[in-house]
Motif scaffolding. Sequence first.
Motif, PDB file in Angstrom:
ATOM      1  N   GLU A 212       1.241   6.375  -7.124  1.00 15.47           N
ATOM      2  CA  GLU A 212       0.043   7.300  -7.502  1.00 15.47           C
ATOM      3  C   GLU A 212       0.322   8.673  -7.156  1.00 15.47           C
ATOM      4  OE1 GLU A 212      -2.980   5.213  -5.321  1.00 15.47           O
ATOM      5  OE2 GLU A 212      -3.359   3.536  -6.709  1.00 15.47           O
ATOM      6  N   GLN A 213       1.044   8.894  -6.031  1.00 15.08           N
ATOM      7  CA  GLN A 213       1.112  10.554  -5.732  1.00 15.08           C
ATOM      8  C   GLN A 213       2.120  11.217  -6.734  1.00 15.08           C
ATOM      9  OE1 GLN A 213      -1.254  12.168  -3.693  1.00 15.08           O
ATOM     10  NE2 GLN A 213      -2.124  10.499  -3.979  1.00 15.08           N
TER      11      GLN A 213
ATOM     12  N   GLN B  42       0.824   8.960   5.104  1.00 13.99           N
ATOM     13  CA  GLN B  42       0.385  10.161   4.552  1.00 13.99           C
ATOM     14  C   GLN B  42       0.560  11.414   5.439  1.00 13.99           C
ATOM     15  OE1 GLN B  42      -3.827   9.630   3.568  1.00 13.99           O
ATOM     16  NE2 GLN B  42      -3.168   7.983   2.058  1.00 13.99           N
TER      17      GLN B  42
ATOM     18  N   ILE C 236      -1.277   3.186   5.917  1.00 13.13           N
ATOM     19  CA  ILE C 236      -1.281   4.060   4.782  1.00 13.13           C
ATOM     20  C   ILE C 236      -1.666   5.410   5.391  1.00 13.13           C
ATOM     21  CG2 ILE C 236      -3.582   3.523   4.006  1.00 13.13           C
ATOM     22  CD1 ILE C 236      -0.227   4.315   1.919  1.00 13.13           C
ATOM     23  N   ASN C 237      -2.592   5.810   6.099  1.00  7.41           N
ATOM     24  CA  ASN C 237      -2.840   7.096   6.504  1.00  7.41           C
ATOM     25  C   ASN C 237      -1.983   7.511   7.383  1.00  7.41           C
ATOM     26  OD1 ASN C 237      -3.766   4.870   8.416  1.00  7.41           O
ATOM     27  ND2 ASN C 237      -4.434   6.659   9.750  1.00  7.41           N
TER      28      ASN C 237
ATOM     29  N   SER D 275       0.761  -1.323  -0.039  1.00  2.00           N
ATOM     30  CA  SER D 275      -0.013  -0.078  -0.057  1.00  2.00           C
ATOM     31  C   SER D 275       0.967   1.285   0.049  1.00  2.00           C
ATOM     32  CB  SER D 275      -0.897  -0.038   1.203  1.00  2.00           C
ATOM     33  OG  SER D 275      -1.806  -1.087   1.124  1.00  2.00           O
ATOM     34  N   HIS D 276       1.953   1.222   0.751  1.00  2.00           N
ATOM     35  CA  HIS D 276       2.832   2.366   1.006  1.00  2.00           C
ATOM     36  C   HIS D 276       3.471   2.701  -0.615  1.00  2.00           C
ATOM     37  CE1 HIS D 276       3.725   1.954   5.275  1.00  2.00           C
ATOM     38  NE2 HIS D 276       2.476   2.176   5.273  1.00  2.00           N
TER      39      HIS D 276
ATOM     40  N   ARG E 236       2.542   1.564  -3.514  1.00  2.00           N
ATOM     41  CA  ARG E 236       1.477   2.108  -4.307  1.00  2.00           C
ATOM     42  C   ARG E 236       0.991   3.455  -4.123  1.00  2.00           C
ATOM     43  NH1 ARG E 236      -2.356  -1.192  -2.823  1.00  2.00           N
ATOM     44  NH2 ARG E 236      -1.586  -3.150  -4.062  1.00  2.00           N
ATOM     45  N   TYR E 237       0.717   3.874  -2.939  1.00  3.37           N
ATOM     46  CA  TYR E 237       0.456   5.267  -2.843  1.00  3.37           C
ATOM     47  C   TYR E 237       1.701   6.250  -3.117  1.00  3.37           C
ATOM     48  CZ  TYR E 237      -0.128   9.742  -0.201  1.00  3.37           C
ATOM     49  OH  TYR E 237      -0.344  10.942   0.212  1.00  3.37           O
TER      50      TYR E 237
END
Length: 259
Positions: free
Chosen positions: A49-50, A227, A223-224, A42-43, A45-46
């Motif tokens: 995507e960012q 962020q 993931i939050n 998830s990290h 991928r984030y």
Amino acid sequence: MRNKELKIPVLVYHYFGKDRNLQAGIEIQDLNYIVLRDDFMSHIRYLHEQGYQAISFRQMMNARQGLEALPPKPVILTFDDGHQSVYDFAIPILCKYKLQAEIFVAPLKIGTSGYMSWNQLEELVNEGFFIQSHTNSHVLLSKLSQDDIKYELVESKKGIETRLNVTVTALAVPMGGYPRILKTIAREAGYKFVCTSYYGINSIDSDFLYLKRIMIKSPNDKINDLQDLLMSKSFLSFKMRIKNGYKSVSYTHLTLPTN
């Protein structure tokens, strides 16, 4: 062109797994450093995507010297200890996204139970990963004499360079230990970068011998949390900066003689 305002977060991971059960080479008190494989995915991928792009310490230095332009959203991925779970869980994900990373190892732990072998590290070098120093024996440097600190840094650098035919330019201090004399010793030993465990986000003008990093560990490994940690003005980042003060008192008070 040098961009003094460009933020360069350095993430640091240690261990991985499908769960947080005990693994070879991991002490019970360090289970919170195990990041679940799905969370790491998830990290990455984030970040993808960012628009984050993984860079190396070499590129960071080139950018300071005006030799190379960095992407708009750079990030440096670091992995401390050289645990087998990095090879088993993290490397395949990094390769899938074609991401480079800096892997810090202690030569005396290489090939021991739970840790990568020299052959595996050589394979990673061939894949484009950078193998760097985590001292020779993974020891708390603030507990050592000046001569012993020098030995840990010099022997580690020499050992990695000799076995893998690479140039070691970066050091990650184990367990947060950063005595005041370390910067001088590291520079004299030929290191260009020293990574700490203090929270923060760097820039081109940061002190390369005192780089701050974003520690990924439970309970702040979802993931939050990532962020928030990437945002220097978030509440979680504020809490991390407060912890920096406690670490400083614990690990940097030691002043050793310089001769």
